[in-house]
Design a protein around this motif. Structure first.
Motif, short mmCIF file in Angstrom:
data_model
loop_
_atom_site.label_atom_id
_atom_site.label_comp_id
_atom_site.label_asym_id
_atom_site.label_seq_id
_atom_site.Cartn_x
_atom_site.Cartn_y
_atom_site.Cartn_z
N LEU A 189 0.81 -1.22 0.00
CA LEU A 189 0.00 0.00 0.00
C LEU A 189 0.84 1.27 0.00
N LYS A 190 2.16 1.14 0.14
CA LYS A 190 3.02 2.32 0.18
C LYS A 190 3.21 2.92 -1.22
N ASP A 191 3.51 4.21 -1.26
CA ASP A 191 3.66 4.92 -2.53
C ASP A 191 4.84 4.42 -3.35
N ASP A 192 5.84 3.84 -2.68
CA ASP A 192 7.05 3.42 -3.39
C ASP A 192 7.01 1.94 -3.81
N PHE A 193 5.83 1.33 -3.81
CA PHE A 193 5.75 -0.11 -4.10
C PHE A 193 6.27 -0.44 -5.50
N GLU A 194 5.93 0.36 -6.48
CA GLU A 194 6.38 0.06 -7.85
C GLU A 194 7.90 0.14 -7.95
N GLU A 195 8.50 1.09 -7.25
CA GLU A 195 9.96 1.18 -7.23
C GLU A 195 10.57 -0.07 -6.57
N LYS A 196 9.88 -0.61 -5.57
CA LYS A 196 10.33 -1.83 -4.90
C LYS A 196 10.31 -3.01 -5.87
N VAL A 197 9.24 -3.10 -6.68
CA VAL A 197 9.14 -4.17 -7.68
C VAL A 197 10.31 -4.09 -8.65
N ILE A 198 10.61 -2.90 -9.13
CA ILE A 198 11.69 -2.72 -10.09
C ILE A 198 13.05 -3.05 -9.47
N LYS A 199 13.24 -2.63 -8.22
CA LYS A 199 14.50 -2.92 -7.53
C LYS A 199 14.71 -4.42 -7.41
N ILE A 200 13.69 -5.15 -7.01
CA ILE A 200 13.80 -6.60 -6.83
C ILE A 200 13.98 -7.30 -8.17
N TYR A 201 13.27 -6.83 -9.19
CA TYR A 201 13.43 -7.39 -10.54
C TYR A 201 14.89 -7.26 -10.98
N ASN A 202 15.46 -6.08 -10.80
CA ASN A 202 16.85 -5.84 -11.22
C ASN A 202 17.83 -6.72 -10.45
N GLU A 203 17.60 -6.87 -9.14
CA GLU A 203 18.51 -7.66 -8.32
C GLU A 203 18.45 -9.14 -8.71
N MET A 204 17.29 -9.61 -9.11
CA MET A 204 17.10 -11.00 -9.46
C MET A 204 17.53 -11.31 -10.89
N LEU A 205 17.66 -10.30 -11.73
CA LEU A 205 17.86 -10.50 -13.16
C LEU A 205 19.09 -11.35 -13.50
N PRO A 206 20.28 -11.11 -12.93
CA PRO A 206 21.44 -11.96 -13.27
C PRO A 206 21.19 -13.44 -12.94
N PHE A 207 20.52 -13.70 -11.83
CA PHE A 207 20.19 -15.08 -11.44
C PHE A 207 19.27 -15.73 -12.47
N ARG A 208 18.22 -15.03 -12.85
CA ARG A 208 17.28 -15.57 -13.83
C ARG A 208 17.94 -15.73 -15.19
N ARG A 209 18.78 -14.79 -15.57
CA ARG A 209 19.48 -14.91 -16.87
C ARG A 209 20.41 -16.12 -16.90
N TYR A 210 21.08 -16.35 -15.78
CA TYR A 210 21.97 -17.51 -15.71
C TYR A 210 21.18 -18.79 -15.94
N LEU A 211 20.07 -18.95 -15.23
CA LEU A 211 19.26 -20.16 -15.36
C LEU A 211 18.62 -20.27 -16.74
N ASN A 212 18.10 -19.15 -17.24
CA ASN A 212 17.43 -19.19 -18.54
C ASN A 212 18.40 -19.49 -19.68
N LYS A 213 19.63 -18.99 -19.55
CA LYS A 213 20.64 -19.34 -20.54
C LYS A 213 20.95 -20.84 -20.47
N ALA A 214 20.97 -21.37 -19.25
CA ALA A 214 21.27 -22.80 -19.07
C ALA A 214 20.24 -23.69 -19.76
N VAL A 215 18.98 -23.28 -19.74
CA VAL A 215 17.93 -24.16 -20.26
C VAL A 215 17.58 -23.87 -21.71
N THR A 216 18.15 -22.81 -22.29
CA THR A 216 17.81 -22.48 -23.68
C THR A 216 18.97 -22.63 -24.65
N VAL A 217 20.18 -22.62 -24.15
CA VAL A 217 21.35 -22.70 -25.04
C VAL A 217 21.61 -24.17 -25.39
#
Length: 217
Positions: A189-217
């Motif tokens: 309910l806080k005003d900065d919730f969307e910024e929180k979503v973006i921050k967490i997405y960015n922090e998780m991105l290298p992890f997800r890219r590593y796994l997704n590369k593993a299963v698609t290459v």
């Protein structure tokens, strides 16, 4: 997005978890769902601007059904206690998942108990360059948000094709390769919730890219 209305709806639904109640409150449900889909569309557009490999996932494509699958879980209530959706849902890869619930909400990503072929691809990647995954998992900001890999079932024996003295045997024993972070409904309910979503997405991105590369290459 009126998240208070969404949470109020979920609270009322859980007190009256029946098709009869849902039928009587179908307009309320539709209004909440449409509002949530519009918010997902907005976040989909925002995430696409910060990730050049992002897979366009409109709200209607990303949102999950609110009905529980009673065929496989007959003892569960008819309806879930949350609204869930996935972003960046490229077929065959692990998406970025968000769940808005009554008391707790979740952001997560990766692979939850993947099938044998996918699991083998991830283990092969770890065998090839597991240090890269370790580096991602050990990053302080990553650990502060997620703690580490999601704790789930692990093999007690050595995975087929590997030895007990493998430098990454602890990682290889995992059957789930995912991370998650929880937060309260008050944070939604806080005003900065969307910024929180973006921050967490960015922090998780290298992890997800590593796994997704593993299963698609």
């Amino acid at each position: 997005m009126d998240f208070k209305n969404l949470i109020d709806f979920l609270r009322a639904l859980q007190k009256n978890n029946s098709k009869e109640w849902m039928d009587q409150n179908r307009k309320w449900y539709k209004d909440v769902r449409d509002d949530y889909i519009s918010w997902l569309d907005r976040m989909n557009a925002k995430l696409a601007t910060i990730d050049d490999e992002y897979y366009d996932t409109p709200g209607k494509k990303g949102i999950n059904r609110i009905n529980n699958n009673l065929m496989f879980h007959p003892h569960k209530p008819i309806y879930k206690d949350h609204f869930g959706a996935g972003f960046d849902k490229r077929p065959g890869t692990g998406d970025f998942y968000i769940e808005i619930g009554i008391e707790r909400s979740i952001m997560a990503g990766g692979f939850w108990r993947p099938g044998p072929k996918t699991l083998k691809s991830i283990r092969d990647a770890i065998d090839y360059d597991g240090e890269e995954l370790k580096k991602i998992l050990d990053k302080k900001s990553f650990k502060d948000l997620f703690g580490g890999l999601y704790e789930d079932v692990k093999l007690t024996n050595v995975p087929k094709g590997f030895t007990n003295d493998h430098p990454h045997i602890d990682l290889l024993r995992n059957k789930t390769f995912a991370v998650a972070t929880e937060f309260s409904s008050k944070e939604v309910l806080k005003d900065d919730f969307e910024e929180k979503v973006i921050k967490i997405y960015n922090e998780m991105l290298p992890f997800r890219r590593y796994l997704n590369k593993a299963v698609t290459v």
